[in-house]
Write an enzyme that holds these catalytic residues in place. Structure first.
Site, PDB file in Angstrom:
ATOM      1  N   LYS A 185       0.612  11.865   5.394  1.00  0.00           N
ATOM      2  CA  LYS A 185       0.940  10.866   6.424  1.00  0.00           C
ATOM      3  C   LYS A 185       1.547   9.620   5.790  1.00  0.00           C
ATOM      4  O   LYS A 185       2.529   9.051   6.285  1.00  0.00           O
ATOM      5  CB  LYS A 185      -0.318  10.541   7.219  1.00  0.00           C
ATOM      6  CG  LYS A 185      -0.174   9.434   8.260  1.00  0.00           C
ATOM      7  CD  LYS A 185      -0.607   8.069   7.753  1.00  0.00           C
ATOM      8  CE  LYS A 185      -2.075   8.041   7.393  1.00  0.00           C
ATOM      9  NZ  LYS A 185      -2.510   6.686   6.934  1.00  0.00           N
ATOM     10  N   LYS A 215       0.833  -1.207   0.000  1.00  0.00           N
ATOM     11  CA  LYS A 215       0.000   0.000   0.000  1.00  0.00           C
ATOM     12  C   LYS A 215       0.863   1.250   0.000  1.00  0.00           C
ATOM     13  O   LYS A 215       0.547   2.243  -0.681  1.00  0.00           O
ATOM     14  CB  LYS A 215      -0.922   0.000   1.219  1.00  0.00           C
ATOM     15  CG  LYS A 215      -1.815   1.253   1.321  1.00  0.00           C
ATOM     16  CD  LYS A 215      -2.746   1.368   0.133  1.00  0.00           C
ATOM     17  CE  LYS A 215      -3.526   2.679   0.120  1.00  0.00           C
ATOM     18  NZ  LYS A 215      -4.436   2.817   1.272  1.00  0.00           N
TER      19      LYS A 215
END
Length: 290
Positions: free
Chosen positions: A238, A170
């Site tokens: 993030k 991911k």
């Protein structure tokens, strides 16, 4: 199967709703209780804590913002870990630290609880349409237990290796995606400054070799002046920081990553964090004065 879903944000809310509409016995929890109201009206049990939810569930699904939030959901005094029966299964759809993911799985295993990290890709569009792709790390048996649940919103579930590998893939996905976002922003900024028709430019490029999911979807919003998030700049930032952490861990330098990280830092400084990725074009406009 009794299923619990923690985290009803842009992605989690439609994911959980797919489970309810599929007729599963669903419990939900969200830190801001108001977001759970539609799910309660649709037939879910709305819980006051992750522990209450775990007590109702065989499988717990988590989709929250960051590593600290996942840790709190799991291990706080009112967390899932203390209330889920041995033999229970947790599937984490959040995008968080791969190192922390492996540590969480080890702690849970000591209580007889299985863990799969299965972050998803496809954005809010994929979540709403039930067409997400999940990249899952964990034991094959655990994933097969989870698959009949996940397939209600992620028809493509790929087993990518042991716990933590889902998070790593991911992060690779979001690294590539961030570079696509920068390319999209620069393309639109170039087109705008040079006086091109933005809608026509969007259509032409989307149909050729430079087209992408980002160009088609985020770019489509930009053409309409829509900066609402399919994926928030703050959350993508993030994830970029997590990629940078992994690069530092293995001594890897990625020049494109460094460039796009700086652009996202500037976007946050301009107060764009709650807007969609396509708002990165505002950084270019601010820098160039055009």
């Amino acid at each position: 199967m009794r299923v619990g879903f923690v985290g009803l944000g842009l992605m989690g809310a439609p994911m959980a709703m797919h489970l309810i509409r599929a007729g599963l016995e669903v419990a939900v929890y969200n830190r801001s209780p108001g977001k759970a109201a539609p799910h309660g009206e649709a037939g879910a049990a709305v819980c006051a804590s992750p522990a209450e939810l775990a007590g109702r569930s065989q499988v717990v699904l988590i989709c929250v913002s960051d590593t600290e939030a996942v840790e709190s959901v799991l291990f706080s005094p009112e967390g899932v870990a203390g209330a889920l029966e041995p033999g229970g299964l947790i599937v984490d759809h959040s995008t968080i630290s791969p190192t922390a993911t492996r540590e969480f799985a080890a702690r849970l295993a000591g209580s007889g609880i299985s863990f799969v990290d299965a972050p998803v890709t496809g954005g809010t569009k994929g979540a709403l349409e039930g067409k997400l792709v999940a990249m899952a790390g964990g034991k094959s048996d655990d994933l097969e237990r989870a698959r009949p649940v996940l397939e209600h919103y992620a028809p493509t579930v790929v087993h990518v290796g042991p716990v933590g590998q889902g998070q790593l893939i991911k992060l690779c996905n979001n690294l590539v995606g961030s570079l696509h976002v920068l390319a999209m922003a620069e393309g639109f900024h170039f087109a705008g400054v040079l006086g091109l028709d933005l809608k026509l430019t969007h259509q032409v490029i989307a149909s050729g070799a430079a087209g992408s999911f980002i160009w088609e979807n985020w770019g489509g919003r930009l053409v309409e002046g829509d900066l609402s998030p399919g994926f928030k700049i703050a959350l993508h930032h993030k994830d970029i920081r997590l990629v940078l952490d992994e690069c530092r861990r293995v001594g890897l330098e990625l020049p494109g990553l460094q460039l796009v990280a700086g652009m996202y830092e500037k976007a946050l400084a301009l107060g764009l964090g709650e807007l969609g990725d396509q708002a990165l074009v505002r950084v270019l406009e601010q820098r160039s004065g055009k």
